[in-house]
Design a protein around this motif. Structure first.
Motif, PDB file in Angstrom:
ATOM      1  N   HIS A  40       0.826  -1.218   0.000  1.00  0.00           N
ATOM      2  CA  HIS A  40       0.000   0.000   0.000  1.00  0.00           C
ATOM      3  C   HIS A  40       0.858   1.266   0.000  1.00  0.00           C
ATOM      4  O   HIS A  40       0.654   2.177  -0.794  1.00  0.00           O
ATOM      5  CB  HIS A  40      -0.915  -0.030   1.240  1.00  0.00           C
ATOM      6  CG  HIS A  40      -1.786   1.183   1.397  1.00  0.00           C
ATOM      7  ND1 HIS A  40      -2.665   1.601   0.428  1.00  0.00           N
ATOM      8  CD2 HIS A  40      -1.924   2.052   2.429  1.00  0.00           C
ATOM      9  CE1 HIS A  40      -3.306   2.687   0.856  1.00  0.00           C
ATOM     10  NE2 HIS A  40      -2.870   2.984   2.066  1.00  0.00           N
ATOM     11  N   TYR A  41       1.848   1.324   0.892  1.00  0.00           N
ATOM     12  CA  TYR A  41       2.627   2.559   1.043  1.00  0.00           C
ATOM     13  C   TYR A  41       3.843   2.646   0.141  1.00  0.00           C
ATOM     14  O   TYR A  41       4.225   3.728  -0.278  1.00  0.00           O
ATOM     15  CB  TYR A  41       3.070   2.729   2.503  1.00  0.00           C
ATOM     16  CG  TYR A  41       1.959   3.174   3.408  1.00  0.00           C
ATOM     17  CD1 TYR A  41       1.474   4.480   3.360  1.00  0.00           C
ATOM     18  CD2 TYR A  41       1.374   2.296   4.307  1.00  0.00           C
ATOM     19  CE1 TYR A  41       0.443   4.898   4.179  1.00  0.00           C
ATOM     20  CE2 TYR A  41       0.337   2.701   5.144  1.00  0.00           C
ATOM     21  CZ  TYR A  41      -0.107   4.003   5.068  1.00  0.00           C
ATOM     22  OH  TYR A  41      -1.124   4.411   5.882  1.00  0.00           O
ATOM     23  N   HIS A  42       4.481   1.496  -0.123  1.00  0.00           N
ATOM     24  CA  HIS A  42       5.769   1.589  -0.821  1.00  0.00           C
ATOM     25  C   HIS A  42       5.733   1.083  -2.254  1.00  0.00           C
ATOM     26  O   HIS A  42       6.381   1.654  -3.118  1.00  0.00           O
ATOM     27  CB  HIS A  42       6.850   0.839  -0.036  1.00  0.00           C
ATOM     28  CG  HIS A  42       7.127   1.465   1.295  1.00  0.00           C
ATOM     29  ND1 HIS A  42       7.934   2.567   1.424  1.00  0.00           N
ATOM     30  CD2 HIS A  42       6.680   1.177   2.535  1.00  0.00           C
ATOM     31  CE1 HIS A  42       7.983   2.923   2.705  1.00  0.00           C
ATOM     32  NE2 HIS A  42       7.221   2.091   3.391  1.00  0.00           N
ATOM     33  N   THR A  43       5.004  -0.040  -2.528  1.00  0.00           N
ATOM     34  CA  THR A  43       5.080  -0.610  -3.880  1.00  0.00           C
ATOM     35  C   THR A  43       4.175   0.149  -4.824  1.00  0.00           C
ATOM     36  O   THR A  43       4.637   0.678  -5.834  1.00  0.00           O
ATOM     37  CB  THR A  43       4.703  -2.109  -3.870  1.00  0.00           C
ATOM     38  OG1 THR A  43       5.430  -2.725  -2.815  1.00  0.00           O
ATOM     39  CG2 THR A  43       5.036  -2.772  -5.191  1.00  0.00           C
ATOM     40  N   ILE A  44       2.849   0.238  -4.483  1.00  0.00           N
ATOM     41  CA  ILE A  44       1.973   0.959  -5.414  1.00  0.00           C
ATOM     42  C   ILE A  44       1.718   2.393  -4.959  1.00  0.00           C
ATOM     43  O   ILE A  44       1.194   3.195  -5.716  1.00  0.00           O
ATOM     44  CB  ILE A  44       0.638   0.196  -5.664  1.00  0.00           C
ATOM     45  CG1 ILE A  44      -0.018  -0.201  -4.344  1.00  0.00           C
ATOM     46  CG2 ILE A  44       0.869  -1.025  -6.525  1.00  0.00           C
ATOM     47  CD1 ILE A  44      -1.373  -0.834  -4.537  1.00  0.00           C
ATOM     48  N   GLY A  45       2.140   2.711  -3.727  1.00  0.00           N
ATOM     49  CA  GLY A  45       2.081   4.109  -3.278  1.00  0.00           C
ATOM     50  C   GLY A  45       0.688   4.701  -3.175  1.00  0.00           C
ATOM     51  O   GLY A  45       0.491   5.887  -3.434  1.00  0.00           O
ATOM     52  N   THR A  46      -0.316   3.891  -2.807  1.00  0.00           N
ATOM     53  CA  THR A  46      -1.684   4.427  -2.700  1.00  0.00           C
ATOM     54  C   THR A  46      -1.896   5.171  -1.380  1.00  0.00           C
ATOM     55  O   THR A  46      -2.888   5.864  -1.227  1.00  0.00           O
ATOM     56  CB  THR A  46      -2.733   3.305  -2.845  1.00  0.00           C
ATOM     57  OG1 THR A  46      -2.206   2.138  -2.229  1.00  0.00           O
ATOM     58  CG2 THR A  46      -3.040   3.016  -4.314  1.00  0.00           C
ATOM     59  N   GLY A  47      -0.957   5.011  -0.433  1.00  0.00           N
ATOM     60  CA  GLY A  47      -1.116   5.706   0.851  1.00  0.00           C
ATOM     61  C   GLY A  47      -0.037   6.760   1.026  1.00  0.00           C
ATOM     62  O   GLY A  47       1.017   6.680   0.393  1.00  0.00           O
ATOM     63  N   ASP A  48      -0.295   7.786   1.859  1.00  0.00           N
ATOM     64  CA  ASP A  48       0.716   8.808   2.144  1.00  0.00           C
ATOM     65  C   ASP A  48       1.496   8.401   3.382  1.00  0.00           C
ATOM     66  O   ASP A  48       0.912   8.146   4.430  1.00  0.00           O
ATOM     67  CB  ASP A  48       0.045  10.159   2.415  1.00  0.00           C
ATOM     68  CG  ASP A  48      -0.722  10.649   1.202  1.00  0.00           C
ATOM     69  OD1 ASP A  48      -0.211  10.490   0.096  1.00  0.00           O
ATOM     70  OD2 ASP A  48      -1.842  11.172   1.395  1.00  0.00           O
ATOM     71  N   LEU A  49       2.816   8.376   3.279  1.00  0.00           N
ATOM     72  CA  LEU A  49       3.662   8.085   4.444  1.00  0.00           C
ATOM     73  C   LEU A  49       3.524   9.223   5.451  1.00  0.00           C
ATOM     74  O   LEU A  49       3.109  10.317   5.088  1.00  0.00           O
ATOM     75  CB  LEU A  49       5.110   7.936   3.991  1.00  0.00           C
ATOM     76  CG  LEU A  49       5.404   6.609   3.296  1.00  0.00           C
ATOM     77  CD1 LEU A  49       6.754   6.653   2.604  1.00  0.00           C
ATOM     78  CD2 LEU A  49       5.375   5.461   4.293  1.00  0.00           C
ATOM     79  N   PRO A  50       3.826   8.976   6.731  1.00  0.00           N
ATOM     80  CA  PRO A  50       3.596  10.004   7.755  1.00  0.00           C
ATOM     81  C   PRO A  50       4.154  11.378   7.389  1.00  0.00           C
ATOM     82  O   PRO A  50       3.488  12.385   7.579  1.00  0.00           O
ATOM     83  CB  PRO A  50       4.283   9.438   8.994  1.00  0.00           C
ATOM     84  CG  PRO A  50       4.268   7.973   8.782  1.00  0.00           C
ATOM     85  CD  PRO A  50       4.344   7.740   7.304  1.00  0.00           C
ATOM     86  N   GLY A  51       5.359  11.454   6.844  1.00  0.00           N
ATOM     87  CA  GLY A  51       5.965  12.738   6.481  1.00  0.00           C
ATOM     88  C   GLY A  51       5.114  13.486   5.473  1.00  0.00           C
ATOM     89  O   GLY A  51       4.804  14.664   5.634  1.00  0.00           O
ATOM     90  N   GLU A  52       4.684  12.739   4.413  1.00  0.00           N
ATOM     91  CA  GLU A  52       3.850  13.354   3.370  1.00  0.00           C
ATOM     92  C   GLU A  52       2.503  13.760   3.944  1.00  0.00           C
ATOM     93  O   GLU A  52       2.001  14.843   3.661  1.00  0.00           O
ATOM     94  CB  GLU A  52       3.570  12.334   2.273  1.00  0.00           C
ATOM     95  CG  GLU A  52       4.564  12.323   1.138  1.00  0.00           C
ATOM     96  CD  GLU A  52       4.344  11.078   0.308  1.00  0.00           C
ATOM     97  OE1 GLU A  52       3.304  10.961  -0.349  1.00  0.00           O
ATOM     98  OE2 GLU A  52       5.218  10.179   0.372  1.00  0.00           O
ATOM     99  N   ALA A  53       1.913  12.867   4.757  1.00  0.00           N
ATOM    100  CA  ALA A  53       0.593  13.140   5.333  1.00  0.00           C
ATOM    101  C   ALA A  53       0.664  14.402   6.187  1.00  0.00           C
ATOM    102  O   ALA A  53      -0.243  15.240   6.149  1.00  0.00           O
ATOM    103  CB  ALA A  53       0.131  11.951   6.176  1.00  0.00           C
ATOM    104  N   TYR A  54       1.762  14.557   6.913  1.00  0.00           N
ATOM    105  CA  TYR A  54       1.935  15.731   7.771  1.00  0.00           C
ATOM    106  C   TYR A  54       1.993  16.998   6.924  1.00  0.00           C
ATOM    107  O   TYR A  54       1.322  17.988   7.211  1.00  0.00           O
ATOM    108  CB  TYR A  54       3.224  15.568   8.584  1.00  0.00           C
ATOM    109  CG  TYR A  54       3.597  16.763   9.420  1.00  0.00           C
ATOM    110  CD1 TYR A  54       2.863  17.086  10.556  1.00  0.00           C
ATOM    111  CD2 TYR A  54       4.666  17.575   9.072  1.00  0.00           C
ATOM    112  CE1 TYR A  54       3.187  18.187  11.317  1.00  0.00           C
ATOM    113  CE2 TYR A  54       4.997  18.681   9.831  1.00  0.00           C
ATOM    114  CZ  TYR A  54       4.257  18.976  10.959  1.00  0.00           C
ATOM    115  OH  TYR A  54       4.577  20.076  11.706  1.00  0.00           O
ATOM    116  N   LEU A  55       2.787  16.941   5.826  1.00  0.00           N
ATOM    117  CA  LEU A  55       2.898  18.123   4.961  1.00  0.00           C
ATOM    118  C   LEU A  55       1.545  18.486   4.354  1.00  0.00           C
ATOM    119  O   LEU A  55       1.193  19.662   4.259  1.00  0.00           O
ATOM    120  CB  LEU A  55       3.918  17.862   3.852  1.00  0.00           C
ATOM    121  CG  LEU A  55       5.378  17.876   4.305  1.00  0.00           C
ATOM    122  CD1 LEU A  55       6.308  17.614   3.133  1.00  0.00           C
ATOM    123  CD2 LEU A  55       5.735  19.218   4.949  1.00  0.00           C
TER     124      LEU A  55
END
Ligand code: HEC
Length: 195
Positions: free
Chosen positions: A42-57
């Motif tokens: 979800h977060y790294h291979t297809i990137g459908t989720g925002d990692l905490p850093g991105e979500a924070y920004l």
């Protein structure tokens, strides 16, 4: 589920039972394995989720947009400035800005009694001591105007953002600075008395 069979070794007379791990424990373990694979995909291979850093920004960006909308709908006026100047947390942030030696304190001294810039604690004002006068001075700065006896030299702060200016203005307007009448730089010749 428990057995009396041991693993066959003993150390100092201590033997180890050969028990199966309980199913509830195994399922939490399998669950964690499955979760980690889903998380990774979800977060790294297809990137459908925002990692905490991105979500924070993104959250910061959304908050800044909300604030901008709020400011557009509620223009700065005297009532707003006086309200902020009575808000201790807001004033404390303004104080921190003011007292930084690279900011206001550089020219007005950390205690606001004046150095290059005038004493902000007295009741003598060059550009007016009403909340909107002070806000405008801090926002736009003051350019030299020798023909009319204005020295200038007060830098603009609009480029640092409305929030910066509002905080600095709230501090100057608060009972920590305005009307405290601390001894300091004598009033400029073109300053007028204003409560
Ligand atoms: C580079 C020096 C400098 C810095 C930094 C500076 N000021 Fe000033 N400030 C001045 C000078 C000089 C004047 C007087 C301008 C004049 O006489 O025309 C002034 C004037 C003012 C006035 C108007 C005073 C009056 O009598 O009307 C206020 C209010 C003020 N500054 C607040 C601030 C605040 C708040 C900050 C920080 C955000 C700040 N200043 C940063 C130099 C500075």
């Amino acid at each position: 589920m428990t057995t009396e069979t041991t693993r066959g070794h003993t150390y100092d007379g201590i033997a180890e039972f050969d028990n199966r791990l309980p199913n509830w424990w195994l399922w939490t373990f399998y669950g964690a394995c499955i979760f980690s694979v889903l998380y990774w995909v979800h977060y790294h291979t297809i990137g459908t989720g925002d990692l905490p850093g991105e979500a924070y920004l993104l959250e910061q960006k959304a908050a800044a947009e909300r604030l901008e909308k709020h400011m557009a709908a509620n223009p700065v006026d005297e009532a707003m400035l006086l309200k902020l100047a009575a808000e201790p947390a807001f004033v404390a942030e303004g104080e921190r800005i003011f007292k930084e030696m690279t900011q206001c304190a550089l020219c007005h001294k950390p205690d606001a009694t004046g150095l290059v810039g005038p004493n902000l604690t007295d009741d003598m004002w060059i550009y007016g001591g009403k909340p909107m006068d002070i806000y405008t001075t801090i926002l736009n700065g003051r350019m030299p105007d020798p023909a009319n006896g204005f020295m200038g030299g007060m830098p603009e702060n609009a480029s640092k953002g409305t929030q910066y200016v509002l905080r600095a203005a709230a501090y100057v307007l608060s009972d920590k600075v305005r009307h405290t009448n601390l001894p300091g730089k004598p009033p400029e010749p073109n300053a007028k008395k204003e409560q």
